[in-house]
Write an enzyme that holds these catalytic residues in place. Structure first.
Site, PDB file in Angstrom:
ATOM      1  N   GLU A  73     -28.385 -16.120 -25.869  1.00  0.00           N
ATOM      2  CA  GLU A  73     -27.322 -15.883 -24.889  1.00  0.00           C
ATOM      3  C   GLU A  73     -27.698 -16.358 -23.496  1.00  0.00           C
ATOM      4  O   GLU A  73     -28.851 -16.265 -23.105  1.00  0.00           O
ATOM      5  CB  GLU A  73     -27.130 -14.379 -24.711  1.00  0.00           C
ATOM      6  CG  GLU A  73     -26.413 -13.683 -25.791  1.00  0.00           C
ATOM      7  CD  GLU A  73     -26.266 -12.196 -25.443  1.00  0.00           C
ATOM      8  OE1 GLU A  73     -26.485 -11.409 -26.350  1.00  0.00           O
ATOM      9  OE2 GLU A  73     -25.952 -11.838 -24.308  1.00  0.00           O
ATOM     10  N   CYS A 108     -28.064 -17.062 -15.699  1.00  0.00           N
ATOM     11  CA  CYS A 108     -29.083 -16.165 -16.251  1.00  0.00           C
ATOM     12  C   CYS A 108     -29.449 -16.683 -17.638  1.00  0.00           C
ATOM     13  O   CYS A 108     -28.598 -16.787 -18.515  1.00  0.00           O
ATOM     14  CB  CYS A 108     -28.507 -14.754 -16.326  1.00  0.00           C
ATOM     15  SG  CYS A 108     -29.549 -13.593 -17.230  1.00  0.00           S
ATOM     16  N   CYS A 161     -37.225 -10.329 -28.681  1.00  0.00           N
ATOM     17  CA  CYS A 161     -38.247  -9.872 -27.736  1.00  0.00           C
ATOM     18  C   CYS A 161     -39.116  -8.842 -28.448  1.00  0.00           C
ATOM     19  O   CYS A 161     -38.646  -8.138 -29.333  1.00  0.00           O
ATOM     20  CB  CYS A 161     -37.554  -9.225 -26.533  1.00  0.00           C
ATOM     21  SG  CYS A 161     -38.684  -8.683 -25.237  1.00  0.00           S
ATOM     22  N   CYS A 195     -38.299  -2.187 -25.244  1.00  0.00           N
ATOM     23  CA  CYS A 195     -37.688  -1.263 -24.267  1.00  0.00           C
ATOM     24  C   CYS A 195     -36.520  -0.524 -24.919  1.00  0.00           C
ATOM     25  O   CYS A 195     -35.712  -1.117 -25.627  1.00  0.00           O
ATOM     26  CB  CYS A 195     -37.210  -2.019 -23.029  1.00  0.00           C
ATOM     27  SG  CYS A 195     -38.546  -2.847 -22.145  1.00  0.00           S
ATOM     28  N   CYS A 201     -32.679  -1.535 -24.448  1.00  0.00           N
ATOM     29  CA  CYS A 201     -32.343  -2.962 -24.480  1.00  0.00           C
ATOM     30  C   CYS A 201     -32.012  -3.451 -25.894  1.00  0.00           C
ATOM     31  O   CYS A 201     -32.761  -3.221 -26.841  1.00  0.00           O
ATOM     32  CB  CYS A 201     -33.509  -3.773 -23.920  1.00  0.00           C
ATOM     33  SG  CYS A 201     -33.187  -5.527 -23.835  1.00  0.00           S
ATOM     34  N   GLY A 219     -35.665 -11.707 -23.921  1.00  0.00           N
ATOM     35  CA  GLY A 219     -37.054 -12.159 -23.944  1.00  0.00           C
ATOM     36  C   GLY A 219     -37.836 -11.732 -22.729  1.00  0.00           C
ATOM     37  O   GLY A 219     -37.272 -11.321 -21.711  1.00  0.00           O
ATOM     38  N   GLU A 220     -39.159 -11.802 -22.870  1.00  0.00           N
ATOM     39  CA  GLU A 220     -40.057 -11.461 -21.772  1.00  0.00           C
ATOM     40  C   GLU A 220     -40.727 -12.766 -21.307  1.00  0.00           C
ATOM     41  O   GLU A 220     -41.593 -13.305 -22.007  1.00  0.00           O
ATOM     42  CB  GLU A 220     -41.086 -10.431 -22.260  1.00  0.00           C
ATOM     43  CG  GLU A 220     -42.233 -10.184 -21.319  1.00  0.00           C
ATOM     44  CD  GLU A 220     -41.824  -9.914 -19.863  1.00  0.00           C
ATOM     45  OE1 GLU A 220     -40.954  -9.069 -19.619  1.00  0.00           O
ATOM     46  OE2 GLU A 220     -42.386 -10.574 -18.974  1.00  0.00           O
ATOM     47  N   SER A 276     -39.117  -5.016 -13.722  1.00  0.00           N
ATOM     48  CA  SER A 276     -38.300  -3.970 -14.338  1.00  0.00           C
ATOM     49  C   SER A 276     -39.129  -2.690 -14.366  1.00  0.00           C
ATOM     50  O   SER A 276     -39.964  -2.504 -15.235  1.00  0.00           O
ATOM     51  CB  SER A 276     -37.913  -4.385 -15.767  1.00  0.00           C
ATOM     52  OG  SER A 276     -37.179  -5.576 -15.712  1.00  0.00           O
ATOM     53  N   LEU A 277     -38.898  -1.858 -13.382  1.00  0.00           N
ATOM     54  CA  LEU A 277     -39.738  -0.672 -13.218  1.00  0.00           C
ATOM     55  C   LEU A 277     -39.152   0.516 -13.988  1.00  0.00           C
ATOM     56  O   LEU A 277     -39.810   1.117 -14.839  1.00  0.00           O
ATOM     57  CB  LEU A 277     -39.880  -0.363 -11.721  1.00  0.00           C
ATOM     58  CG  LEU A 277     -41.005   0.570 -11.326  1.00  0.00           C
ATOM     59  CD1 LEU A 277     -42.371   0.032 -11.732  1.00  0.00           C
ATOM     60  CD2 LEU A 277     -40.970   0.820  -9.810  1.00  0.00           C
ATOM     61  N   ASN A 333     -26.509   0.187 -19.333  1.00  0.00           N
ATOM     62  CA  ASN A 333     -25.414  -0.225 -20.197  1.00  0.00           C
ATOM     63  C   ASN A 333     -25.728   0.314 -21.595  1.00  0.00           C
ATOM     64  O   ASN A 333     -26.609  -0.218 -22.262  1.00  0.00           O
ATOM     65  CB  ASN A 333     -25.394  -1.762 -20.187  1.00  0.00           C
ATOM     66  CG  ASN A 333     -24.066  -2.321 -20.568  1.00  0.00           C
ATOM     67  OD1 ASN A 333     -23.288  -1.657 -21.251  1.00  0.00           O
ATOM     68  ND2 ASN A 333     -23.801  -3.538 -20.151  1.00  0.00           N
ATOM     69  N   CYS A 388     -27.250  -6.386 -22.477  1.00  0.00           N
ATOM     70  CA  CYS A 388     -28.169  -7.504 -22.648  1.00  0.00           C
ATOM     71  C   CYS A 388     -28.497  -7.717 -24.135  1.00  0.00           C
ATOM     72  O   CYS A 388     -28.991  -6.815 -24.787  1.00  0.00           O
ATOM     73  CB  CYS A 388     -29.446  -7.119 -21.909  1.00  0.00           C
ATOM     74  SG  CYS A 388     -30.346  -8.444 -21.229  1.00  0.00           S
TER      75      CYS A 388
HETATM   76  N1  SAH Z   1     -38.020  -8.936 -20.171  1.00  0.00           N
HETATM   77  C1  SAH Z   1     -37.621  -9.117 -18.807  1.00  0.00           C
HETATM   78  C2  SAH Z   1     -36.270  -9.776 -18.630  1.00  0.00           C
HETATM   79  C3  SAH Z   1     -35.133  -9.381 -19.521  1.00  0.00           C
HETATM   80  S1  SAH Z   1     -34.208  -7.941 -19.226  1.00  0.00           S
HETATM   81  C4  SAH Z   1     -37.702  -7.804 -18.078  1.00  0.00           C
HETATM   82  O1  SAH Z   1     -38.050  -6.806 -18.660  1.00  0.00           O
HETATM   83  O2  SAH Z   1     -37.469  -7.805 -16.871  1.00  0.00           O
HETATM   84  C5  SAH Z   1     -33.389  -8.062 -17.693  1.00  0.00           C
HETATM   85  C6  SAH Z   1     -33.176  -6.705 -17.033  1.00  0.00           C
HETATM   86  O3  SAH Z   1     -32.126  -5.955 -17.675  1.00  0.00           O
HETATM   87  C7  SAH Z   1     -34.407  -5.816 -17.100  1.00  0.00           C
HETATM   88  O4  SAH Z   1     -34.570  -5.125 -15.893  1.00  0.00           O
HETATM   89  C8  SAH Z   1     -34.049  -4.875 -18.228  1.00  0.00           C
HETATM   90  O5  SAH Z   1     -34.846  -3.747 -18.183  1.00  0.00           O
HETATM   91  C9  SAH Z   1     -32.585  -4.653 -17.999  1.00  0.00           C
HETATM   92  N2  SAH Z   1     -31.830  -4.150 -19.138  1.00  0.00           N
HETATM   93  C10 SAH Z   1     -31.933  -4.508 -20.431  1.00  0.00           C
HETATM   94  N3  SAH Z   1     -31.045  -3.829 -21.187  1.00  0.00           N
HETATM   95  C11 SAH Z   1     -30.365  -3.055 -20.344  1.00  0.00           C
HETATM   96  C12 SAH Z   1     -29.306  -2.130 -20.520  1.00  0.00           C
HETATM   97  N4  SAH Z   1     -28.799  -1.869 -21.730  1.00  0.00           N
HETATM   98  N5  SAH Z   1     -28.830  -1.496 -19.423  1.00  0.00           N
HETATM   99  C13 SAH Z   1     -29.339  -1.766 -18.190  1.00  0.00           C
HETATM  100  N6  SAH Z   1     -30.323  -2.616 -17.971  1.00  0.00           N
HETATM  101  C14 SAH Z   1     -30.853  -3.264 -19.027  1.00  0.00           C
END
Ligand code: SAH
Length: 349
Positions: free
Chosen positions: A93, A106, A113, A117, A120, A160-161, A215-216, A291, A334
């Site tokens: 995507e 984006c 991945c 998390c 996600c 992906g990371e 992404s904290l 989300n 995402c």
């Molecule tokens: N792996 C990378 C980039 C991909 S995710 C990372 O961790 O930063 C991009 C951002 O969207 C990250 O901050 C991730 O934590 C957040 N994200 C992923 N799924 C989400 C969701 N369902 N709701 C809100 N944020 C989300």
């Protein structure tokens, strides 16, 4: 013999390649232009190159092209979500966001991945494979072709990371920056990571002007571990130290992403702890209302709570914004578009 991925090569690498295969060095610049400036989809379109060389190229090398299989357009703000098919049948995507200051894309950096998390959708099926630099570039080339406009900003925030595919991501950044390609400078590129500490430090040493987003999502380890398995490996303090190092080396302000989950990380106590954690660091906090995905039990914080959280951070002297929900009407979380596509295609067969 494995075919050479010429679209992932820098101009210098391509020069070496054409010389090695018995052609003149200047051919490389011509080929590079067709690939990265004109974004052709076949060798036959390279009209200032002899038929003989085109045949040789198609025999020994691959020309990576992505095929859009689904495009959704938001009626609200023109945001577009793309589902692209790769040559091996995998799908990924990408998203186009239209802002007053320009078009931002984006992109995904991996198929799936492995970070796990909890909120996600991209990680539900695990990691399938890394994307090549060409496959990352192609996401932008095809979107540019679709809208017929310039792309000014790129964020690696799709599936992906990126720090788990470090070498390809760096090669991508270099090609993105090429004056003979899109000519998008590192300043207009953001890499978002879940916080792979050694890679953050490595990137700092590259002395590029890339914007780093972390992404904290939690201000202390115990809570972060319940949301992100990577927190078992790296502590928030290690991440902050690496961010300070990144800032010292590059002078670039750090972005922290913080997805707000109801009753998990959205208390004012968390806001205070977060403020304290990032104290003294030149940074910006981006709050993302989580989300929800159906596979997990997380729910979005209430609007009033999000506002309260933001106000508390501001009172503590922090720069903070709430991420505008772009393309709300086409918005899956995402990785959701890809997952729905895979789920429905597996159900059919
Ligand atoms: N792996 C990378 C980039 C991909 S995710 C990372 O961790 O930063 C991009 C951002 O969207 C990250 O901050 C991730 O934590 C957040 N994200 C992923 N799924 C989400 C969701 N369902 N709701 C809100 N944020 C989300």
């Amino acid at each position: 013999m494995e075919k050479t991925d010429i679209k992932s090569m820098t101009l210098e690498e391509l020069e070496e390649y054409v010389v090695q295969t018995g052609d003149k060095k200047f051919r490389a610049a011509q080929i590079f232009g067709w690939l990265h400036e004109k974004n052709v989809k076949s060798f036959d379109e390279m009209t200032n190159i002899s038929k003989e060389l085109r045949e040789k190229l198609s025999e020994n090398s691959v020309l990576t092209v992505l095929e859009p299989v689904n495009i959704l357009t938001s009626a609200i703000d023109g945001t577009k979500k793309y589902l692209f098919k790769l040559s091996d049948g995998n799908v990924i995507e990408s998203v186009l966001m239209r802002y007053r200051h320009g078009n931002s894309v984006c992109i995904s950096s991996q198929v799936g991945c492995r970070m796990g998390c909890r909120f996600c959708a991209s990680t539900l099926g695990g990691l399938v494979r890394n994307l090549t630099a060409a496959e990352m570039l192609e996401q932008i080339y095809r979107i540019k072709e679709d809208i017929g406009e310039r792309i000014s900003n790129v964020v690696i925030m799709g599936s992906g990371e990126p720090m788990d595919n470090y070498d390809n991501v760096l090669k991508f950044a270099e090609l993105l920056n090429s004056p003979k390609g899109l000519n998008i400078s590192s300043r207009n590129l953001t890499i978002s990571t879940c916080g792979i500490v050694p890679r953050v430090r490595e990137l700092a040493d590259e002395k590029l002007q890339i914007t780093l987003a972390i992404s904290l999502h939690a201000p202390y380890d115990e809570l972060r571990r319940t949301m992100m398995p990577v927190a078992n490996k790296y502590s928030v303090n290690d991440i902050i130290d690496a961010c300070k190092y990144y800032y010292d080396r590059t002078g670039r302000r750090i972005t922290f992403e913080y997805s707000l989950v109801k009753d998990v990380n959205d208390t004012l106590e968390c806001a205070d702890m977060l403020s304290k954690l990032v104290d003294g660091l030149n940074c910006h906090i981006n709050l993302i209302p989580v989300n929800p995905i159906k596979e997990r039990d997380y729910t979005q914080s209430r609007t009033e709570q999000i506002e309260k959280f933001k106000k508390r951070l501001e009172k503590n002297g922090k720069n903070v914004t709430i991420r505008r929900e772009m393309g709300r009407d086409i918005n899956g979380a995402c990785g959701q578009l890809r997952k729905d596509y895979i789920d429905s295609n597996t159900a059919d067969s």
